[in-house]
Design a protein around this motif. Structure first.
Motif, PDB file in Angstrom:
ATOM      1  N   CYS A  10       0.866  -1.179   0.000  1.00 42.10           N
ATOM      2  CA  CYS A  10       0.000   0.000   0.000  1.00 42.10           C
ATOM      3  C   CYS A  10       0.896   1.221   0.000  1.00 42.10           C
ATOM      4  O   CYS A  10       1.552   1.523   0.996  1.00 42.10           O
ATOM      5  N   GLY A  11       0.943   1.926  -1.131  1.00 48.32           N
ATOM      6  CA  GLY A  11       1.822   3.079  -1.262  1.00 48.32           C
ATOM      7  C   GLY A  11       1.346   4.305  -0.512  1.00 48.32           C
ATOM      8  O   GLY A  11       2.159   5.159  -0.148  1.00 48.32           O
ATOM      9  N   GLN A  12       0.036   4.404  -0.289  1.00 45.59           N
ATOM     10  CA  GLN A  12      -0.497   5.550   0.442  1.00 45.59           C
ATOM     11  C   GLN A  12      -0.298   5.328   1.931  1.00 45.59           C
ATOM     12  O   GLN A  12      -0.801   4.356   2.500  1.00 45.59           O
ATOM     13  N   ARG A  13       0.431   6.205   2.584  1.00 44.48           N
ATOM     14  CA  ARG A  13       0.691   6.045   4.000  1.00 44.48           C
ATOM     15  C   ARG A  13      -0.570   6.310   4.819  1.00 44.48           C
ATOM     16  O   ARG A  13      -1.378   7.171   4.482  1.00 44.48           O
ATOM     17  N   GLY A  14      -0.700   5.583   5.914  1.00 45.09           N
ATOM     18  CA  GLY A  14      -1.823   5.789   6.821  1.00 45.09           C
ATOM     19  C   GLY A  14      -2.443   4.468   7.224  1.00 45.09           C
ATOM     20  O   GLY A  14      -2.546   3.529   6.411  1.00 45.09           O
ATOM     21  N   TYR A  15      -2.858   4.391   8.492  1.00 46.08           N
ATOM     22  CA  TYR A  15      -3.467   3.166   9.002  1.00 46.08           C
ATOM     23  C   TYR A  15      -4.716   2.801   8.200  1.00 46.08           C
ATOM     24  O   TYR A  15      -4.904   1.650   7.798  1.00 46.08           O
ATOM     25  N   GLY A  16      -5.574   3.773   7.968  1.00 47.69           N
ATOM     26  CA  GLY A  16      -6.791   3.500   7.218  1.00 47.69           C
ATOM     27  C   GLY A  16      -6.509   3.066   5.795  1.00 47.69           C
ATOM     28  O   GLY A  16      -7.195   2.197   5.251  1.00 47.69           O
ATOM     29  N   ALA A  17      -5.495   3.672   5.176  1.00 48.91           N
ATOM     30  CA  ALA A  17      -5.130   3.288   3.819  1.00 48.91           C
ATOM     31  C   ALA A  17      -4.700   1.829   3.774  1.00 48.91           C
ATOM     32  O   ALA A  17      -5.098   1.067   2.874  1.00 48.91           O
ATOM     33  N   ALA A  18      -3.890   1.415   4.751  1.00 52.74           N
ATOM     34  CA  ALA A  18      -3.432   0.031   4.792  1.00 52.74           C
ATOM     35  C   ALA A  18      -4.585  -0.929   5.062  1.00 52.74           C
ATOM     36  O   ALA A  18      -4.697  -1.983   4.426  1.00 52.74           O
ATOM     37  N   CYS A  19      -5.455  -0.583   6.012  1.00 54.18           N
ATOM     38  CA  CYS A  19      -6.615  -1.434   6.301  1.00 54.18           C
ATOM     39  C   CYS A  19      -7.484  -1.610   5.068  1.00 54.18           C
ATOM     40  O   CYS A  19      -7.928  -2.724   4.747  1.00 54.18           O
ATOM     41  N   HIS A  20      -7.753  -0.510   4.372  1.00 57.01           N
ATOM     42  CA  HIS A  20      -8.666  -0.591   3.240  1.00 57.01           C
ATOM     43  C   HIS A  20      -8.032  -1.315   2.064  1.00 57.01           C
ATOM     44  O   HIS A  20      -8.715  -2.049   1.340  1.00 57.01           O
ATOM     45  N   ALA A  21      -6.724  -1.142   1.871  1.00 56.73           N
ATOM     46  CA  ALA A  21      -6.044  -1.898   0.826  1.00 56.73           C
ATOM     47  C   ALA A  21      -6.145  -3.392   1.099  1.00 56.73           C
ATOM     48  O   ALA A  21      -6.353  -4.201   0.177  1.00 56.73           O
TER      49      ALA A  21
END
Length: 223
Positions: free
Chosen positions: A61-72
């Motif tokens: 997941c290139g977009q940093r952030g907890y939510g970004a990782a969860c959603h990926a």
């Protein structure tokens, strides 16, 4: 909602940023039928390699952030039932069946782990303060009697995707509860152990980090 059964596999989404030291022990605790999906959020310590070497599937997941990782992880998952938990060793994957059971029995749509520290050092004052404030805000906003917005949760994947979650930072768990409550989901909490993390937290390891997390989550609750 699509029903799942106890024989269906469960994918465990593990947002990960530099957790190479913790991953072996975390992955070793996964029960049979629970398959790890590690979401590498820009690690520089070889976390992705460690995860693969220990049998986990890995997505980036290139977009940093907890939510970004969860959603990926949610988008990459293929199992009908998904769990999310931290990859830092604070949570025990062996406890996941107690969270999946109410969903499998169709008694709940979203189950969240309510953390109970196994050691006094596991939950510093800044995190207890943040948790009390956020849980109170969520109770007032949703009417759901949450005592903890814990980082271990279980729900059906397809149902989660219908919630339209937009937050890509620390507000993602709060938005999940808010949107689920608005959709009429049955939300439960199950006590889970909470141990000292392995390594230093990127979000809550400092007072400033804890404050930023509270700001993100408070913003999600207000929205």
């Amino acid at each position: 909602m699509t029903m799942t059964t106890a024989s269906d596999p469960v994918q465990v989404i593990l947002p990960c940023l530099n957790e190479a030291a913790a991953l072996p022990a975390v992955l070793a605790r996964l029960p049979a039928g629970y398959h790890a999906l590690v979401v590498d959020n820009g690690s520089t310590d070889g976390s992705a390699t460690v995860a693969r070497d220990h049998g986990a599937a890995v997505v980036s997941c290139g977009q940093r952030g907890y939510g970004a990782a969860c959603h990926a992880g949610l988008e990459a998952a293929t199992a009908p039932l998904v769990a999310v938990m931290d990859a830092d060793g604070t949570l025990d994957a062996a406890e996941l069946p107690r969270l999946t059971a109410p969903v499998l029995a169709d008694d709940a749509d979203l189950v969240i782990g309510a953390r109970e520290p196994t050691d006094a050092s596991a939950w510093p004052w800044r995190l207890r303060w943040a948790n009390r404030r956020l849980a109170g805000q969520l109770r007032r906003r949703t009417g759901v009697p949450l005592v903890d917005l814990g980082p271990m949760r279980v729900a059906r994947r397809d149902a989660l995707l219908t919630l339209g979650l937009r937050d890509r930072r620390s507000g993602y768990p709060a938005e999940t509860v808010i949107n689920a409550a608005a959709a009429g989901w049955r939300i439960e909490q199950v006590p889970v152990g909470y141990a000292p993390r392995i390594g230093r937290s990127k979000v809550s390891g400092t007072p400033l980090g804890a404050l930023r997390a509270v700001i993100d989550m408070s913003g999600a609750i207000r929205r």
